[in-house]
Design an enzyme around this catalytic site. Structure first.
Site, short mmCIF file in Angstrom:
data_model
loop_
_atom_site.label_atom_id
_atom_site.label_comp_id
_atom_site.label_asym_id
_atom_site.label_seq_id
_atom_site.Cartn_x
_atom_site.Cartn_y
_atom_site.Cartn_z
N ASP A 21 0.79 -1.23 0.00
CA ASP A 21 0.00 0.00 0.00
C ASP A 21 0.83 1.29 0.00
O ASP A 21 1.78 1.42 0.77
CB ASP A 21 -0.88 0.04 1.25
CG ASP A 21 -1.77 -1.16 1.37
OD1 ASP A 21 -1.74 -2.03 0.49
OD2 ASP A 21 -2.52 -1.24 2.37
N GLU A 212 -10.65 -1.22 4.39
CA GLU A 212 -9.30 -0.73 4.67
C GLU A 212 -9.08 0.62 4.00
O GLU A 212 -9.85 1.05 3.13
CB GLU A 212 -8.24 -1.73 4.18
CG GLU A 212 -8.32 -3.08 4.86
CD GLU A 212 -7.15 -3.99 4.52
OE1 GLU A 212 -6.61 -4.60 5.44
OE2 GLU A 212 -6.78 -4.08 3.34
#
Length: 973
Positions: A21, A212
């Protein structure tokens, strides 16, 4: 560096090691800072820290030293991993952590406390670090954590300044998630150090996977600063529209404490048609149910349809009515099947709701785990005639793997008996054990050598070896790596050509980190090849005893509509077969509401708004403090379904192109508009641009050419305006090899190409990577993604296609529909082709321009670029924000522990920033046959195509700048 196979030319990748990420993206002092989830120790997920890169232009990146690293105790055990978060410039030094007149950079990140932490073991909380040198070195705040909910799934803080109507109403805002509750939680603060809970949002729309990486920001609608909306991004894994991980977004209002969405879809009606079974009568009438004997709760299917989640299961969503088939009775362990009574197919389509595990039906498998006929070498590693250890059986070991320490009694499912080789258990270091185990010599006296193999996988692209090897005369003649799965399964080698030879078996473990171990059991010599055990959780249509259609879940407790075209079987008798043959993680299936219809049934997920409709666009968030009021987003170009298996090395994963986003009012409501940043446009090689106009595309596939020159390249921007004409599908093929055609039956064997086109019958743009190159490393990789796109009033559709060496990003419908896909073609697969199916089409106009290499090559100058590349190093981790103690180098990571084999989604949600413990399945590439007899190439001359996305964003950005400049003025910045 930069010329390795599949290394992108203009997308960011680290020089080496694992990345996922994007974190902490911020613009400061003329530089864009990209932080990201990073493993400084290897090419698999683990040791989570913040990597760091900087760029003056979002295209040319310089990798910096490690920004924020793990925390260790005095014994060198990791007590804190650094998960995702954000960075802001603390204008006005509200935190008091700045020095002099310099405003500090503040990072809010998730502390993922390990089991070794003395106070917060197993918890996730938000912590703070600050930088006073422009974001290059960081100090962890002594008062961490600054936000704590006593939760194991509280993570991913995105922080921004909210400018209220008055100074008293202005404050910092943090949005984070309670991942498994499908909630975004909102906190406020005046100083970034002390946070108060304000509100929460969700569950809403897509809840097929954990939530998320949220974001929240304001944008003008169609560039009008007097009409604005707030956009909340929520990434989820799995459960995206393309399968696996992805991102959805909500549009609405935010008052400084509470977000209210206006695009929540509350009710999606069932399709009209003839309902065959809806499971609403309280029993399984019309079905023959075979549950596994002796299982709790009559598992797996129970004695009647479920009316909600059963014991140990998370909430189940998407059910039509009350009753449904649920094979989680007794957990994921039990296996079984159920089959309907015969019925006659009378309509074109058959639809149903399906959820649960993603374990597809595979031909050439069997339902049991029994060994094949033959001789079990070394007695299947069980004790016999006084032989207890491998050393007793004549084996030798090296490195960490002593023959006296094996076989093991633990690790891996589906081992036979009590003993098996497990290189995790076979030494003192778990997944970091290194060494070999070598058998005594034996004679090959059967056609096949069968064995049960499990554990980690390392491919040829990896710089590590993890495999079972067959050696003849000291040479390796066969090898087999693991499946990246705790479950052992049957594998075999054909040894017919080696009959009578003397051989040895060798287990080689030169792998470290996650899944750095191999399991081996029950090596059988015989004349029968062992078929692998099928682990399917499927719904199947059976005609004349053969499975003719099949579907599976998506590793999600959310049921979604699936459609089969069955017109070819009209008038024939058929039955439905539901199979649960998996006892590992996500080893169950959910099914409801079989209905026969005259029209295809769309996925429920198509009703929601998505950041991207492709497979490889995840964890997308925006840059803080971007210049000129722009809102720039960037995501991780990968998917947790296969992230660890992609054929790249020595790095793993790339970032997407940065995109500028805005809002526009469309027929579908207020939607995000995406376009590559202007700096990407500036990277085009204009002198090599080729233009086209009015090119007839006859049914079939043919090369494109301009002024007599065939168009090709591995880094291109293609703008295309297409008139589908009479064709059912039409478009272009990128990264094509010789002999490729859109029709698989007419292609040359092993020909490669990626189709980008429009399906006129279904009204959808698509990207098909089924034959794009390397596709067989994971069964979830090959396939087609699609997005609903409406033709323009003149009957055309436009695409802007950005092609890199291992990816394709497609922008359509004025930038409101995008699709991002990884591809792994051969280096010679660079042709651009045009195709039409079912009729003729026309390329109205198009341009093709090369994109300059900006990574590991010439590009803009980054003032931080060192003269020599440096290795990432562990940063200083002081105990206090002022006068830090002398830093010390951590002694190493924690002692590894045996990976947990999941028992079900309720107990083992996929952990954030990590691949989780779900079991990937195996798959294969599509095949092809003889090449077509193509006519000539298509000659191209003419003008450029325009998608409209850039033009739409020009108004949007002007409005955004006006909104933000006004707010900054009120704040005195």
């Amino acid at each position: 560096m930069g010329s390795e196979p599949n290394r992108p030319g203009y997308h960011y990748t680290p020089e080496r090691n694992w990345m996922n990420d994007p974190n902490g993206m911020v613009f400061h002092d003329g530089l864009y800072h990209l932080y990201y989830q990073y493993n400084p120790e290897g090419s698999v997920w683990g040791n989570m820290s913040w990597g760091h890169a900087t760029s003056p232009d979002l295209m040319t990146w310089t990798e910096q030293t490690l920004a924020i690293g793990q925390s260790f105790d005095d014994d060198g055990n990791s007590i804190e991993d650094i998960f995702s978060g954000s960075v802001v410039v603390d204008h006005g030094n509200t935190s008091g952590l700045g020095t002099g007149d310099e405003d500090p950079l503040i990072a809010l990140y998730t502390s993922a406390y390990t089991g070794s932490h003395p106070e917060h073991a197993g918890k996730q909380a938000q912590s703070l670090a600050f930088s006073t040198d422009g974001g290059f070195t960081w100090e962890k705040y002594e008062g961490n954590p600054v936000a704590d909910r006593d939760s194991g799934n509280f993570r991913d803080p995105k922080v921004f300044w909210y400018e209220g109507a008055t100074p008293a109403e202005s404050h910092w805002v943090m949005v984070a998630v309670e991942a498994t509750d499908y909630q975004v939680v909102v906190y406020t603060s005046d100083d970034l150090l002390n946070w108060e809970f304000a509100s929460d949002f969700g569950p809403a729309n897509a809840v097929g996977g954990i939530w998320e990486c949220p974001d929240l920001f304001e944008l003008p609608v169609d560039g009008n600063p007097e009409e604005t909306r707030w956009v909340m991004i929520v990434n989820l894994n799995p459960g995206s529209v393309a399968g696996g991980s992805g991102g959805q977004y909500f549009v609405g209002d935010f008052d400084g404490t509470t977000f209210t969405a206006e695009n929540i879809v509350d009710d999606i009606p069932a399709p009209d048609g003839e309902v065959l079974w809806d499971f609403e009568n309280g029993d399984f009438s019309g079905w023959d149910v075979a549950n596994e004997e002796g299982q709790a709760e009559s598992g797996p299917f129970g004695s009647a349809p479920a009316e909600g989640p059963v014991s140990g299961q998370q909430s189940v969503n998407g059910v039509e009515g009350g009753g449904f088939v649920n094979s989680f009775h007794g957990g994921d362990g039990p296996v079984g099947a159920m089959e309907s009574e015969p019925f006659t197919i009378e309509r074109e389509h058959l639809g149903f709701l399906v959820g649960g595990g993603n374990n597809p039906h595979r031909e050439g498998t069997r339902p049991d785990n029994d060994p094949p006929a033959g001789t079990a070498l070394w007695n299947g590693f069980e004790e016999a005639d006084g032989a207890v250890t491998l050393a007793d059986m004549g084996w030798t070991g090296s490195g960490d793997l002593a023959a006296t320490g094996s076989p093991s009694t633990a690790g891996g499912e589906y081992a036979l008996g009590d003993k098996r080789i497990n290189t995790w258990e076979g030494g003192p270091k778990g997944d970091d054990n290194l060494g070999t185990l070598t058998s005594p010599e034996f004679t090959i006296d059967g056609d096949y050598l069968n064995m049960l193999v499990g554990g980690g996988a390392r491919t040829e692209a990896s710089d590590e070896t993890l495999e079972v090897q067959l050696m003849v005369d000291g040479e390796v003649v066969r090898s087999q790596t693991g499946p990246e799965d705790g479950a052992l399964n049957w594998r075999h080698w054909d040894l017919s050509e080696l009959q009578g030879r003397t051989a040895q078996l060798r287990v080689v473990d030169e792998a470290t980190g996650g899944w750095g171990h191999l399991t081996l059991d029950h090596v059988v010599m015989g004349d029968e090849a062992a078929l692998p055990r099928g682990d399917e959780t499927t719904v199947n249509l059976v005609v004349d005893g053969e499975v003719v259609r099949t579907a599976t879940g998506s590793d999600s407790e959310n049921l979604d509509w699936h459609n089969w075209e069955v017109g070819e079987f009209e008038g024939q008798q058929a039955s439905l077969r539901i199979v649960d043959n998996s006892s590992g993680g996500w080893g169950h299936i959910l099914v409801d509401h079989f209905v026969a219809t005259d029209a295809p049934i769309a996925s429920s997920l198509e009703n929601y708004q998505w950041m991207d409709w492709g497979s490889d666009y995840y964890a997308t968030v925006s840059y803080s403090d971007a210049p000129d009021g722009k809102r720039i987003t960037q995501g991780w170009m990968n998917n947790w379904l296969y992230a660890g298996d992609v054929p790249v090395s020595p790095w793993v994963s790339a970032m997407t192109l940065p995109r500028e986003v805005g809002l526009s009012r469309t027929d579908h409501g207020i939607e995000l508009v995406h376009a590559p940043v202007q700096q990407a446009e500036d990277s085009l090689v204009e002198e090599s641009r080729q233009s086209v106009a009015d090119v007839a595309v006859a049914e079939g596939t043919a090369p494109l050419s301009a002024d007599g020159e065939t168009i090709s390249g591995d880094m291109l921007r293609i703008d295309l305006r297409l008139d589908p004409g009479s064709a059912t599908r039409a478009g272009v093929v990128v990264s094509a090899s010789d002999g490729f055609t859109a029709d698989p039956a007419a292609s040359a064997d092993d020909a490669q190409g990626t189709l980008v086109g429009y399906d006129a019958e279904r009204g959808k743009a698509f990207v098909d990577r089924s034959r794009s190159g390397e596709v067989d490393f994971h069964s979830a990789f090959p396939g087609q993604v699609e997005a609903p796109v409406t033709l323009e009033d003149d009957g055309t559709v436009s695409f802007s296609i950005w092609l890199d060496r291992s990816s394709v990003e497609v922008f359509a419908q004025d930038g409101t529909r995008t699709m991002t896909e990884l591809i792994f073609p051969g280096a010679d697969s660079q042709q651009v082709l045009a195709f039409a199916e079912g009729g003729d089409a026309k390329i109205v106009d198009a341009t093709v321009a090369p994109v300059a290499q900006t990574m590991f090559g010439a590009g803009a100058t980054d003032p931080t670029d060192p003269s020599e590349p440096t290795e990432p190093v562990e940063p200083t981790d002081p105990a206090a924000p002022t006068a830090p103690a002398e830093p010390t180098e951590p002694t190493g990571p924690a002692e590894p522990t045996e990976p947990v084999e999941p028992t079900g989604p309720s107990d083992h949600p996929v952990p954030h920033d990590g691949p989780g413990t779900g079991e990937p399945s195996q798959g294969g590439a599509a095949s092809s046959s003889e090449p077509p007899q193509a006519g000539g190439s298509l000659a191209l001359t003419g003008v450029n195509a325009v998608t409209g996305a850039v033009a739409a964003l020009a108004l949007v950005v002007a409005g955004a700048a006006a909104v933000l400049i006004g707010r900054f003025r009120r704040r005195g910045l």
